[in-house]
Scaffold this active site. Structure first.
Site, short mmCIF file in Angstrom:
data_model
loop_
_atom_site.label_atom_id
_atom_site.label_comp_id
_atom_site.label_asym_id
_atom_site.label_seq_id
_atom_site.Cartn_x
_atom_site.Cartn_y
_atom_site.Cartn_z
CE1 TYR A 173 -13.27 -7.25 1.79
CE2 TYR A 173 -12.06 -9.01 1.14
CZ TYR A 173 -12.27 -7.79 1.79
OH TYR A 173 -11.28 -7.24 2.61
NE ARG A 187 -3.87 -1.82 2.33
CZ ARG A 187 -4.48 -2.27 3.56
NH1 ARG A 187 -4.14 -1.67 4.52
NH2 ARG A 187 -5.34 -3.48 3.52
NE ARG A 232 -10.51 7.73 -2.40
CZ ARG A 232 -10.80 6.65 -1.50
NH1 ARG A 232 -9.58 5.76 -1.23
NH2 ARG A 232 -11.73 6.09 -1.05
CG ASP A 235 -9.58 -3.07 -4.15
OD1 ASP A 235 -10.47 -4.12 -4.04
OD2 ASP A 235 -9.33 -2.49 -3.06
NE ARG A 294 -6.97 5.47 3.23
CZ ARG A 294 -7.74 4.91 4.01
NH1 ARG A 294 -9.01 5.36 4.35
NH2 ARG A 294 -7.67 3.56 4.57
#
Length: 342
Positions: A149, A25, A38, A75, A29
């Site tokens: 998921y 990652r 973003r 993703d 962020r």
């Protein structure tokens, strides 16, 4: 060293005097440039499916830190999206897939493999822009983690709904695993054709399974993916990252056929060096919270990992993804310590 890309050489089994570094990652962020882009794009999926923007995000940490590897910005849920589920990212809610397969038949989904085309376009843009010494990593979610998921429609703490589903109807769940496996092979082969040089399989939830289910839903499908990529894309290294596997890690390393194994932060690297096959490259495994803490705690954690894995090919990385609250100065300190241990 026989290869100018130290990360790629390490994944091929060549031990380096200074381990190459990338962070899971690393495009995300904690970087102000990512947050700005973003906000401009208005959401994660819009960002991830815009090849120019996704390529820019992939390149941001390379420009700032000079990591030895760039990891594709995307993703793990792109595969279920291509299998026909609808994918959304609600603010503060995490990803959602509809309809959840716990109450909807897999066969009723209409596959849309064209949804993966923006990812391949992103790969091509990044591959054309990376510094010559930087290895380009692609990735996919491993079938078990992706299935959790798809069945539940969202993430969960213990994957209980998916585990119950697998026990109650192993035939139906096996079909889900098989569909994910087949799409993942095509997806990773497509990334490789577009320009990635190695790939990682993320199994973030492998630690929730019983030994029998681990064999059936982690080892077997990952072995199938690795074998297929060996045939379709010979010479491209595959990193397996079965988070939470613990004592099952040596069996995973032996039986899946992966070229390198990622260690999560709970694994003792001293034990891993003893337990894993001789010469197998290992990646990891700094606790992301130690990176947030910084200072002496960070330094001692880095030094312990470097010492434990000094005798085998080692890619320095975190034990999971970098946290959004990580100070940039601490990442700089990590790189300085790994590259100049002194």
């Amino acid at each position: 060293m026989t290869h100018p890309k130290t990360l790629l050489a390490t994944l091929m089994g060549e031990r380096q005097p200074i381990p190459p570094v990338w962070l899971m990652r690393q495009a995300g962020r904690y970087l102000p440039e990512y947050r700005a882009l973003r906000a401009e794009k208005g959401g994660f999926l819009a960002l991830a499916t815009d090849p120019d923007a996704a390529a820019e995000v992939t390149l941001q940490p390379i420009r700032r830190f000079g990591f030895d590897g760039a990891i594709l910005f995307s993703d793990i849920l792109m595969v279920p999206w291509a299998l026909g589920q609808e994918l959304s990212f609600g603010v503060g809610e995490g990803p959602r897939l509809t309809p959840p397969l716990v109450d909807h038949a897999l066969a009723a989904l209409e596959r849309v493999p064209a949804r993966l085309e923006p990812v391949y376009a992103t790969v091509a843009r990044v591959a054309a822009s990376l510094p010559p010494q930087t290895t380009f990593l692609g990735f996919a979610g491993s079938p078990w983690t992706v299935a959790t998921y798809m069945v539940a429609g969202q993430g969960s703490r213990d994957q209980g709904e998916t585990r119950r589903y697998a026990y109650a109807d192993p035939g139906a769940f096996g079909a889900v695993i098989a569909a994910i496996t087949a799409m993942t092979i095509d997806y990773l082969a497509g990334q490789i054709a577009a320009g990635v040089e190695a790939v990682q399989l993320f199994d973030s939830w492998s630690g929730s399974l019983s030994p029998a289910q681990f064999e059936a839903y982690v080892i077997a499908p990952n072995a199938a993916i690795v074998a297929a990529l060996r045939t379709r894309c010979p010479g491209v290294p595959v990193i397996g990252f079965p988070k939470g596997a613990g004592g099952k890690l040596p069996a995973y390393a032996r039986e899946t056929g992966v070229d390198a194994v990622g260690l999560d932060e709970t694994v003792d690297p001293v034990w891993a060096h003893r337990a894993l096959p001789d010469g197998m490259p290992v990646q990891g495994n700094l606790d992301p919270l130690a990176l947030i803490a910084g200072g002496p705690a960070l330094t001692s954690a880095i030094d312990r990992i470097l010492a434990a894995l000094a005798e085998r090919p080692h890619v320095f990385n975190l034990g999971h993804g970098i946290d959004q609250h990580t100070p940039i100065a601490h990442v700089e300190a990590l790189l300085a310590r790994v590259r100049n241990p002194g």
